[in-house]
Design an enzyme around this catalytic site. Structure first.
Site, PDB file in Angstrom:
ATOM      1  N   HIS A   5       3.201 -24.685   9.929  1.00 13.06           N
ATOM      2  CA  HIS A   5       3.659 -25.827   9.064  1.00 13.06           C
ATOM      3  C   HIS A   5       2.520 -26.539   7.838  1.00 13.06           C
ATOM      4  O   HIS A   5       1.424 -26.912   8.411  1.00 13.06           O
ATOM      5  CB  HIS A   5       4.175 -26.354  10.548  1.00 13.06           C
ATOM      6  CG  HIS A   5       3.179 -27.489  10.630  1.00 13.06           C
ATOM      7  ND1 HIS A   5       2.749 -27.442  12.308  1.00 13.06           N
ATOM      8  CD2 HIS A   5       2.594 -28.489  10.282  1.00 13.06           C
ATOM      9  CE1 HIS A   5       2.431 -28.769  12.650  1.00 13.06           C
ATOM     10  NE2 HIS A   5       2.129 -29.297  11.494  1.00 13.06           N
ATOM     11  N   GLU A  62       6.850 -29.490   8.429  1.00 15.09           N
ATOM     12  CA  GLU A  62       7.516 -30.726   9.167  1.00 15.09           C
ATOM     13  C   GLU A  62       7.731 -31.605   8.211  1.00 15.09           C
ATOM     14  O   GLU A  62       7.151 -32.568   7.935  1.00 15.09           O
ATOM     15  CB  GLU A  62       6.021 -30.876  10.287  1.00 15.09           C
ATOM     16  CG  GLU A  62       6.137 -32.301  10.875  1.00 15.09           C
ATOM     17  CD  GLU A  62       4.222 -32.553  11.172  1.00 15.09           C
ATOM     18  OE1 GLU A  62       4.611 -33.740  11.349  1.00 15.09           O
ATOM     19  OE2 GLU A  62       4.421 -31.631  11.847  1.00 15.09           O
ATOM     20  N   HIS A  80      -0.412 -31.872   5.447  1.00 15.36           N
ATOM     21  CA  HIS A  80      -1.457 -31.506   6.110  1.00 15.36           C
ATOM     22  C   HIS A  80      -0.776 -29.488   6.173  1.00 15.36           C
ATOM     23  O   HIS A  80       0.097 -29.562   6.375  1.00 15.36           O
ATOM     24  CB  HIS A  80      -1.613 -31.642   7.791  1.00 15.36           C
ATOM     25  CG  HIS A  80      -0.957 -31.999   8.978  1.00 15.36           C
ATOM     26  ND1 HIS A  80      -1.151 -33.111   8.987  1.00 15.36           N
ATOM     27  CD2 HIS A  80      -1.149 -30.461   9.286  1.00 15.36           C
ATOM     28  CE1 HIS A  80       0.103 -32.986  10.087  1.00 15.36           C
ATOM     29  NE2 HIS A  80      -0.399 -31.246  10.323  1.00 15.36           N
ATOM     30  N   GLU A 123      -4.983 -29.039   9.693  1.00 17.35           N
ATOM     31  CA  GLU A 123      -4.778 -29.294  11.305  1.00 17.35           C
ATOM     32  C   GLU A 123      -4.925 -27.759  12.072  1.00 17.35           C
ATOM     33  O   GLU A 123      -3.950 -26.901  11.383  1.00 17.35           O
ATOM     34  CB  GLU A 123      -3.701 -29.975  11.667  1.00 17.35           C
ATOM     35  CG  GLU A 123      -3.984 -29.949  13.042  1.00 17.35           C
ATOM     36  CD  GLU A 123      -2.584 -30.533  12.950  1.00 17.35           C
ATOM     37  OE1 GLU A 123      -1.917 -31.079  14.253  1.00 17.35           O
ATOM     38  OE2 GLU A 123      -1.201 -30.561  12.782  1.00 17.35           O
TER      39      GLU A 123
END
Length: 146
Positions: A5, A62, A80, A123
């Site tokens: 995401h 997200e 991110h 991430e």
């Protein structure tokens, strides 16, 4: 590696959902509210990706709504990119050997953060079950921000 995401912070969740869902046409896949952390996460997918996203949790956008913060400066609204990896320790070791700073080490065997040369956060999430905490990562400090 599998793309998961992209996270962006939003100041008004209803306004953002109106834009992304009602106008742009994305579909809400799931939502998580965290009262202790005072935030809501809403995961969206393009219509053609919606069924796949429900099954695999990817690819998604997200939306992060922090209940107490409504304006973001200095690019903080973009959060991110996230990728699932098969062995977070191996990936972090490989990146570190290539000169990449591990800003948030995978102390928990599950999550790490690094930054691109342009300071965009990445991430890394352990695919499946978290690995058991292991050195040198278990006691590694955070470096900078992510």
């Amino acid at each position: 590696m599998k793309f998961l995401h992209t996270m962006i912070r939003v100041g008004d969740l209803d306004r953002s959902l109106h834009f992304f869902c009602d106008i742009l046409g994305l579909k809400e896949i799931r939502r998580m509210e965290n009262e202790k952390g005072r935030y809501t996460l809403v995961y969206l997918a393009a219509p053609a990706d919606a069924d796949h996203a429900r099954e695999t949790d990817a690819p998604l956008i997200e939306l992060t709504y922090n209940w107490d913060e409504h304006e973001y400066g200095g690019g903080r609204n973009f959060g991110h990119l996230a990728f699932a990896v098969d062995d977070i320790y191996e990936v972090c070791s490989r990146l570190q050997a290539a000169g990449v700073t591990i800003n948030r080490p995978p102390r928990d065997g599950h999550m790490a953060f690094v930054r691109t040369p342009d300071n965009i956060s990445i991430e890394l999430l352990q695919n499946g079950k978290s690995l058991s905490p292991a050195e040198p990562w278990a006691s590694a400090p955070n470096i900078g921000v992510w």
